[in-house]
Design an enzyme around this catalytic site. Structure first.
Site, mmCIF file in Angstrom:
data_model
loop_
_atom_site.group_PDB
_atom_site.id
_atom_site.type_symbol
_atom_site.label_atom_id
_atom_site.label_comp_id
_atom_site.label_asym_id
_atom_site.label_seq_id
_atom_site.Cartn_x
_atom_site.Cartn_y
_atom_site.Cartn_z
ATOM 1 N N ASP A 79 94.940 64.453 85.571
ATOM 2 C CA ASP A 79 94.909 63.579 86.746
ATOM 3 C C ASP A 79 95.854 62.394 86.587
ATOM 4 O O ASP A 79 95.968 61.564 87.484
ATOM 5 C CB ASP A 79 93.483 63.100 87.060
ATOM 6 N N ASP A 80 96.562 62.307 85.458
ATOM 7 C CA ASP A 80 97.467 61.187 85.207
ATOM 8 C C ASP A 80 98.890 61.445 85.689
ATOM 9 O O ASP A 80 99.693 60.515 85.741
ATOM 10 C CB ASP A 80 97.497 60.875 83.706
ATOM 11 N N SER B 135 94.151 59.411 89.099
ATOM 12 C CA SER B 135 92.891 59.147 88.424
ATOM 13 C C SER B 135 91.827 58.691 89.425
ATOM 14 O O SER B 135 92.125 57.974 90.382
ATOM 15 C CB SER B 135 93.072 58.056 87.361
ATOM 16 N N ASN C 262 93.009 63.346 79.132
ATOM 17 C CA ASN C 262 93.087 62.200 80.014
ATOM 18 C C ASN C 262 93.405 60.938 79.212
ATOM 19 O O ASN C 262 93.068 60.830 78.036
ATOM 20 C CB ASN C 262 91.737 62.023 80.719
ATOM 21 N N SER D 273 89.585 64.241 76.985
ATOM 22 C CA SER D 273 89.904 62.832 77.230
ATOM 23 C C SER D 273 89.977 62.079 75.911
ATOM 24 O O SER D 273 89.331 62.461 74.936
ATOM 25 C CB SER D 273 88.836 62.185 78.128
#
Length: 304
Positions: A25-26, A57, A129, A161
């Protein structure tokens, strides 16, 4: 005899080489995701990157129709004018102007059939993440939303993450000497590859790799001189605490209650592994936890 041994070795290696879609999502151009792609390719996997054009994000499992961009992608990594595209010299590195869940779906349903002659991916890696995703953050995490979407589309997935990296361009990977955050990105990439090696080396299962309709949420520890890739201990955890009963798998003498991931990952050099429902993002039953434990026996879980 040597020829037969060599053929056997090739068979083993090919059995553990998988077709993997990597998303996050970055954004497609951050150092962390490019380090992860590099590590998986170096490990012999066939990899496609399918990620958002820029940082998305906090978008959870939301989806939208990709629209042509009016501005360049993050870090000027693509020109404006298109809704999706790829690296000019490597068609396996792709972006889409949409949310993380869309990028996972785009990789599975569009890119994989195109680049793998109609074959779907074996697995989806979401992340790592930039920052942990523990507790209630699982509901808003785009990293977890992308992995959950993959599972809903029938492809097993894990969301990873870690806190040691920063939101910086993949071009930082080429700078010598490497920054602390780039070194962390590369260490996280090696830990993810180690985790997948353990998962992929299990005996054949049905469904493959993970139980149906669940995903794993893995949080990697902060790194320093005392916490290196070699010293990280993997711990089976749960996302949310429970007040009553013994709802979890019995392991490490826990009496049927797993430790909470947010607490464990902040206590030291521990990487937490929690099994959650891919749609609801809540902890799964103890029978499913047991199945995950069995399938990851080669990882070597530790107690805390």
């Amino acid at each position: 005899m040597r020829g037969l041994c060599f053929i056997a070795l090739l068979a083993i290696l090919s059995a553990t080489a998988e077709r993997i879609v990597v998303t996050n999502d970055d954004g497609w151009a951050v150092a962390q995701i490019r380090a992860q792609v590099n590590a998986l390719v170096d490990a012999g996997h066939d990899v496609i990157l399918s990620a958002p054009a820029d940082n998305q994000s906090g978008t959870g499992a939301m989806q939208k129709t990709a629209q042509p961009r009016t501005e360049p992608c993050e870090f000027d990594s693509c020109p404006p004018g298109a809704a999706m595209g790829n690296n000019a010299s490597d068609s396996r590195l792709n972006w889409i102007n949409a949310f993380p869940a869309d990028s996972a779906q785009y990789g599975i349903q569009t890119l994989a059939p195109q680049l793998w002659d109609g074959v779907l991916p074996d697995f989806v890696v979401s992340g790592p993440n930039v920052g942990h995703n523990t507790g209630f953050s699982v509901f808003g995490s785009g990293t977890i939303g992308a992995a959950g979407k993959a599972v809903q589309l029938g492809v097993p997935a894990v969301a990873f993450s870690g806190t040691g990296t920063a939101h910086e361009s993949y071009t930082a990977l080429d700078i010598v000497p490497a920054s602390a955050t780039v070194s962390a990105a590369e260490t996280y990439a090696s830990l993810v590859t180690e985790f997948l090696d353990a998962l992929f080396s299990q005996p054949p299962t049905s469904p493959p790799f993970l139980p149906a309709n669940i995903m794993l949420n893995v949080n990697l520890p902060a790194l320093d001189g005392a916490c290196t890739a070699e010293s990280v201990a993997w711990v089976l955890t749960r996302v949310f605490p429970v007040l009553l009963g013994n709802p979890d798998v019995v392991t490490c003498g826990n009496g049927g209650r797993l430790p909470v991931e947010g607490t464990v990952v902040s206590q030291g050099c521990f990487a937490t592994v929690s099994a959650i429902d891919a749609l609801l993002k809540v902890d799964v039953s103890k029978s499913v936890q047991q199945e995950v434990l069995d399938r990851l026996v080669n990882l070597g879980f530790s107690c805390v």
